[in-house]
Design an enzyme around this catalytic site. Structure first.
Site, PDB file in Angstrom:
ATOM      1  N   LYS A 108      11.969   4.101   6.467  1.00  0.00           N
ATOM      2  CA  LYS A 108      11.087   5.149   5.943  1.00  0.00           C
ATOM      3  C   LYS A 108       9.723   4.882   6.581  1.00  0.00           C
ATOM      4  O   LYS A 108       9.082   3.866   6.304  1.00  0.00           O
ATOM      5  CB  LYS A 108      11.026   5.029   4.416  1.00  0.00           C
ATOM      6  CG  LYS A 108       9.813   5.641   3.737  1.00  0.00           C
ATOM      7  CD  LYS A 108       9.878   7.152   3.619  1.00  0.00           C
ATOM      8  CE  LYS A 108       8.818   7.658   2.638  1.00  0.00           C
ATOM      9  NZ  LYS A 108       7.439   7.289   3.020  1.00  0.00           N
TER      10      LYS A 108
ATOM     11  N   SER B  19       1.525  -2.123  -1.181  1.00  0.00           N
ATOM     12  CA  SER B  19       0.766  -2.371  -2.410  1.00  0.00           C
ATOM     13  C   SER B  19       1.662  -2.954  -3.498  1.00  0.00           C
ATOM     14  O   SER B  19       2.880  -2.855  -3.462  1.00  0.00           O
ATOM     15  CB  SER B  19       0.164  -1.067  -2.916  1.00  0.00           C
ATOM     16  OG  SER B  19       1.192  -0.229  -3.403  1.00  0.00           O
ATOM     17  N   ARG B  20       0.988  -3.547  -4.496  1.00  0.00           N
ATOM     18  CA  ARG B  20       1.708  -4.098  -5.634  1.00  0.00           C
ATOM     19  C   ARG B  20       2.446  -3.012  -6.408  1.00  0.00           C
ATOM     20  O   ARG B  20       3.616  -3.187  -6.758  1.00  0.00           O
ATOM     21  CB  ARG B  20       0.690  -4.793  -6.538  1.00  0.00           C
ATOM     22  CG  ARG B  20       1.264  -5.606  -7.646  1.00  0.00           C
ATOM     23  CD  ARG B  20       0.219  -6.610  -8.055  1.00  0.00           C
ATOM     24  NE  ARG B  20       0.480  -7.248  -9.323  1.00  0.00           N
ATOM     25  CZ  ARG B  20      -0.288  -8.219  -9.817  1.00  0.00           C
ATOM     26  NH1 ARG B  20      -1.342  -8.627  -9.144  1.00  0.00           N
ATOM     27  NH2 ARG B  20      -0.012  -8.784 -10.970  1.00  0.00           N
TER      28      ARG B  20
ATOM     29  N   GLY C  17       3.474  -0.099  -5.336  1.00  0.00           N
ATOM     30  CA  GLY C  17       4.586   0.400  -4.519  1.00  0.00           C
ATOM     31  C   GLY C  17       5.756  -0.564  -4.526  1.00  0.00           C
ATOM     32  O   GLY C  17       6.916  -0.168  -4.713  1.00  0.00           O
ATOM     33  N   GLY C  18       5.457  -1.840  -4.358  1.00  0.00           N
ATOM     34  CA  GLY C  18       6.516  -2.856  -4.343  1.00  0.00           C
ATOM     35  C   GLY C  18       7.235  -2.938  -5.675  1.00  0.00           C
ATOM     36  O   GLY C  18       8.469  -3.015  -5.727  1.00  0.00           O
TER      37      GLY C  18
ATOM     38  N   GLU D  52       6.464  -7.590   0.035  1.00  0.00           N
ATOM     39  CA  GLU D  52       5.275  -8.407   0.244  1.00  0.00           C
ATOM     40  C   GLU D  52       4.129  -7.547  -0.260  1.00  0.00           C
ATOM     41  O   GLU D  52       3.893  -6.473   0.277  1.00  0.00           O
ATOM     42  CB  GLU D  52       5.191  -8.731   1.740  1.00  0.00           C
ATOM     43  CG  GLU D  52       4.256  -9.838   2.071  1.00  0.00           C
ATOM     44  CD  GLU D  52       2.931  -9.276   2.475  1.00  0.00           C
ATOM     45  OE1 GLU D  52       2.136  -8.965   1.547  1.00  0.00           O
ATOM     46  OE2 GLU D  52       2.684  -9.169   3.672  1.00  0.00           O
TER      47      GLU D  52
ATOM     48  N   CYS E 233      -2.876  -8.710   5.001  1.00  0.00           N
ATOM     49  CA  CYS E 233      -2.306  -9.304   3.794  1.00  0.00           C
ATOM     50  C   CYS E 233      -2.888 -10.686   3.561  1.00  0.00           C
ATOM     51  O   CYS E 233      -2.956 -11.154   2.434  1.00  0.00           O
ATOM     52  CB  CYS E 233      -0.793  -9.459   3.933  1.00  0.00           C
ATOM     53  SG  CYS E 233       0.011  -8.039   4.648  1.00  0.00           S
TER      54      CYS E 233
ATOM     55  N   GLU F  61      -6.595  -7.849  -5.845  1.00  0.00           N
ATOM     56  CA  GLU F  61      -6.838  -7.714  -4.407  1.00  0.00           C
ATOM     57  C   GLU F  61      -7.710  -6.490  -4.116  1.00  0.00           C
ATOM     58  O   GLU F  61      -7.499  -5.411  -4.674  1.00  0.00           O
ATOM     59  CB  GLU F  61      -5.496  -7.557  -3.666  1.00  0.00           C
ATOM     60  CG  GLU F  61      -5.666  -7.457  -2.156  1.00  0.00           C
ATOM     61  CD  GLU F  61      -4.345  -7.210  -1.402  1.00  0.00           C
ATOM     62  OE1 GLU F  61      -4.268  -7.586  -0.243  1.00  0.00           O
ATOM     63  OE2 GLU F  61      -3.412  -6.635  -1.993  1.00  0.00           O
TER      64      GLU F  61
END
Lengths: 525, 525
Positions: B184, B242-243, B245-246, B265, B302, B393
């Site tokens: 994607k 991103s957090r 999204g993950g 990640e 990152c 972050e």
């Protein structure tokens, strides 16, 4: 020495403050003394706190020191002598010889992890040397090894009161990795658990390991287990048991602010495929082997061969006739718990009432409570493919034979199966091409594929995989038996630009542990 | 050749049937042609079906054949020439030289996995020979190696349009493992993605790999990504972003009937610890290094060092003064997307308004849209410990310096931190004891620990760990950079009692791949 009913929280033997459990002798239904009061939330927390405090020192112990600790646990388990075996017989209904064998296996397992620790491969040391002159940018010195995840929650299994309980494979591999362990004893064998727990506690003391490296809790319902998995100081979970139990732990682990890995070994029906030439050549011998594997230990093994697939015809008819004869002679065996017996009876009853399933044999009836009467059923491939309920695990000695119209249906069955711990093929040389066509599918379905053997009996060695795709386990990338099980409780850390004096021992320039490192892309000799 | 806006579904270049995205040049705000219509549910399903069909043949290709495929992808990416770099500059605002370097890194990464494949260590072959005479039971022949998990969904990252996108680290390691890949593309650089996707497609054709081993999808919202992760034929997920999204992908993966591993990640602030002697000896040089690492690529890494911890005093004052001077000179840099710029501006604004935080420096203001003006803040340890929001972050060039009253507070900060990708120590020999006291904590918090370096710049090599405890990643047991990344897409399978003719090549008696196997407990030379 007598059993006390006490939990072990670090160095303290203490009575739980929750609801008590009592073991039941499944052979007689008798309730056994003493009572085992369960842990309160505060007691669970205390065990986790001690485990976390112990982690700092324990993970820094040398592999050799942890190896000596595992060897000492084995010694102390052996030193329990007959008291352990007698209690285990009473709590599980398993035969004496089986439990003596299981004790041997448990101690061998501990010693195997000790040897693995000393060999050091598990550290997976990788070194990429500095390249200060590299263009356009210099490369720093980079070194990697594996470190312990943190305290591990271990759940005792009903069917291996020694080899997969208090000092079983999960505990041995977690302790080997450098992780403290908090065990939740299985409700069915608290006394066996107390004996083994006390052996571990003595080993902790003899080896001067930090308090909290091991604790043992009891609990009546799910509360203690869920509290344990939810505690922020627990960093991984080892479990062998039912699908619903395993999934509940996975859910609790995912719901934490910091999710953690759960290694749950849950359910499997371990399909056996009989290929035409083999079936034609030795249907009777196969039937004998099948029934022996199916009924061993009242079928209460994760790797019990609950499903058998073959093409219709005279050879299969002969196999079924022979298996029927064998199974009808098989004596009833006491099951592990009244609950397991009830579930077996109910599942077998439902299968017997299934419109598309035919019962072809029942074993000898029992002469007491909780006796497993072995069962053999037959169905057709079309029916099996149409009803997912037919691949639900029945824990106990119940087998289902699926008759196929041809190789295409055999393959369709293989593709239709859920993830499995094992898949077995019986074949002769004339079957090789057919087997070769099926193997890629089976490789994706199972953690272990066997040829001309039976899946019960799981060797503790380097090459073993006791795992497999969901729902056989919650993590197909791992094994819970064999030396690779240690990897479940490790994670890699990279050290960049470190002065030698600050590096972990395994990574130092002089290679003091004499490991075969991956050094600049080459494996050291 | 021009860009078409087409997705790649197996061998077909097709227009999506969903909502279109268009890239924006963040340096000017200009909308770029062409439009990239997103995939429909049916198109996602088609890509997954083709991937599953390809899996059967692809996973059976030899390591050498897959290595040649990866080398060919690298060649084809290089053959794209300036068109790729020009489009990437337009879509990301990243400097030309950086993108040329990133292309080199991407191709080197593909070739590194090709070398890893040929070396064969990743197969982790283990052999336990049969012991037919063993008592009480014979041991069967047992062999283990690693097999591919299945089709992998890869999500392109905003900040590495080449090295962590269509043919980046996740794709390279999954293809190396034998897993087809459905990518994607990141919404911010569809054109760059199309160029690289076409290069991969050419490599598929040149190497006669099965159709469906690679597909490339676009999508405006979350639908395509969630549909991909939820598809039963997808067996693992690689993600950098991103957090939120993950975590959304983790949730989707866990909600499946068959949960699958997600390697996400997600977020890190990469603490840097300055020890007293080092700080005293070279505060200016440290300040220069820190600001260079903090502002590199507008801080959009990152591993950007967003947090710096040191003890109060003259040396830290000198460091802050020097860092302030350096940072104030740092030119504004275009950020990757308007969304990233807005988030940066909003987070920086909130930090500037925080009652316990003081802004000490701002970089040069920008002269166009989406320009990152670097920021430096100072706070006290007590404030940092009291407010978890201070360790969120901020993606971009914003640093927070935490002043501590002594070594105890430094340690308290370390213990208070969430999981990180990296932790960095600057130290001199006189600091060794203090560092030694802190290292065990940092080892538990980060995937990579650095001494006297800066965390930006992640080497692709055997020893690298680009990973770390939650929330740095969703799976601390893995790395997404370096050769160990291949292990994420593998699982072990054991073969018991196999005739040689039916064994996978890597496991045959004659060891035709000449691997250094673990044979009966010993590593072969």
């Amino acid at each position: 020495m007598t059993l006390t009913g006490n939990m072990l929280i670090g160095r303290q033997a203490v009575a739980g403050r929750g609801t008590a459990i009592r073991a039941i002798d499944p052979a007689t239904g008798a309730v056994l003394e003493p009572a085992y009061p369960g842990g309160s939330p505060a007691q669970v927390e205390q065990a986790c706190t001690l485990a976390w405090e112990a982690f700092t020192a324990y993970r820094e112990t040398s592999p050799a020191a942890r190896a000596a600790f595992l060897d000492t646990i084995a010694e102390e388990v052996e030193a329990l002598g007959d008291a352990l075996i007698e209690r285990a017989v009473a709590e599980t209904g398993l035969p004496l010889a089986r439990l003596q064998g299981e004790r041997g296996r448990t101690c061998q397992q501990l010693r195997t992890f000790a040897r693995t620790l000393r060999a050091g491969e598990w550290l997976d040391v990788r070194v990429d040397s500095a390249q200060p002159q590299r263009q356009p940018l210099p490369r720093p010195d980079l070194r990697q090894h594996q470190v312990a995840l943190g305290p591990v929650a271990v759940f005792g299994a009903s069917n291996f009161p020694l080899a997969f309980s208090v000092a079983g494979g999960d505990t041995a591999s977690a302790l080997a990795a450098g992780c403290p362990v908090v065990v939740k004893a299985h409700v069915a064998h608290p006394g066996t658990s107390e004996w083994v727990g006390r052996a571990v506690a003595r080993a902790v003391e003899r080896c001067a390991m930090p308090e909290g490296v091991f604790s043992l809790l009891y609990g009546a319902g799910h509360e203690v287990g869920i509290a344990l998995v939810s505690d922020p100081r627990i960093k991984a979970v080892g479990f062998t048991g039912s699908r619903s139990g395993g999934l509940a732990l996975c859910q609790a682990a995912q719901a934490r602010p910091e999710p953690i890995p759960v290694y749950a070994e849950m359910s499997a029906i371990n399909p056996v495929f009989l290929f035409p030439a083999a079936l034609h050549a030795r249907s009777e011998a196969l039937a004998e082997g099948f029934v022996a594997s199916l009924t061993q230990g009242a079928g209460q093994f994760c790797t019990n061969p609950g499903l058998l697939i073959a093409q219709r015809g005279e050879a299969l008819d002969a196999f079924i006739a022979a298996a029927t004869g064998q199974l009808e002679k098989s004596p009833a065996q006491t099951m592990l718990t009244p609950g397991i017996f009830d579930a077996f009876a109910s599942s077998v009853g439902a299968l017997a009432r299934h419109a598309k399933v035919r019962r072809v044999a029942s074993g000898q009836p029992g002469d007491g409570p909780n006796r497993c009467q072995a069962q053999l059923f037959v169905t057709e491939a079309d029916a099996f493919l149409a009803d997912p309920a037919l691949q639900a695990e029945i824990f106990g000695a119940a087998g289902l034979i699926v008759q196929c119209r041809g190789a295409g249906q055999v393959r369709a069955i293989a593709e239709h199966l859920e993830g499995q711990l094992t898949a077995t093929l019986h074949l002769d040389e004339a079957d090789h091409d057919a087997a070769r066509a099926l193997l890629p599918t089976l490789e994706l379905k199972a953690g272990r594929v066997l040829v001309n053997g039976w899946p019960t009996g799981v060797e503790v060695c380097d090459a073993m995989v006791h795992g497999g795709p969901f729902p056989a386990t919650s993590d197909a990338r791992s094994t819970s038996v064999g030396t690779a099980a240690i990897q479940r409780f490790l994670r890699p850390v990279c050290y960049q630009g470190f002065p030698d004096a600050l590096l972990p021992t395994a990574l130092r320039q002089g290679n003091p542990l004499q490991l075969r490192r991956l050094l600049d892309g080459q494996r050291e000799a």
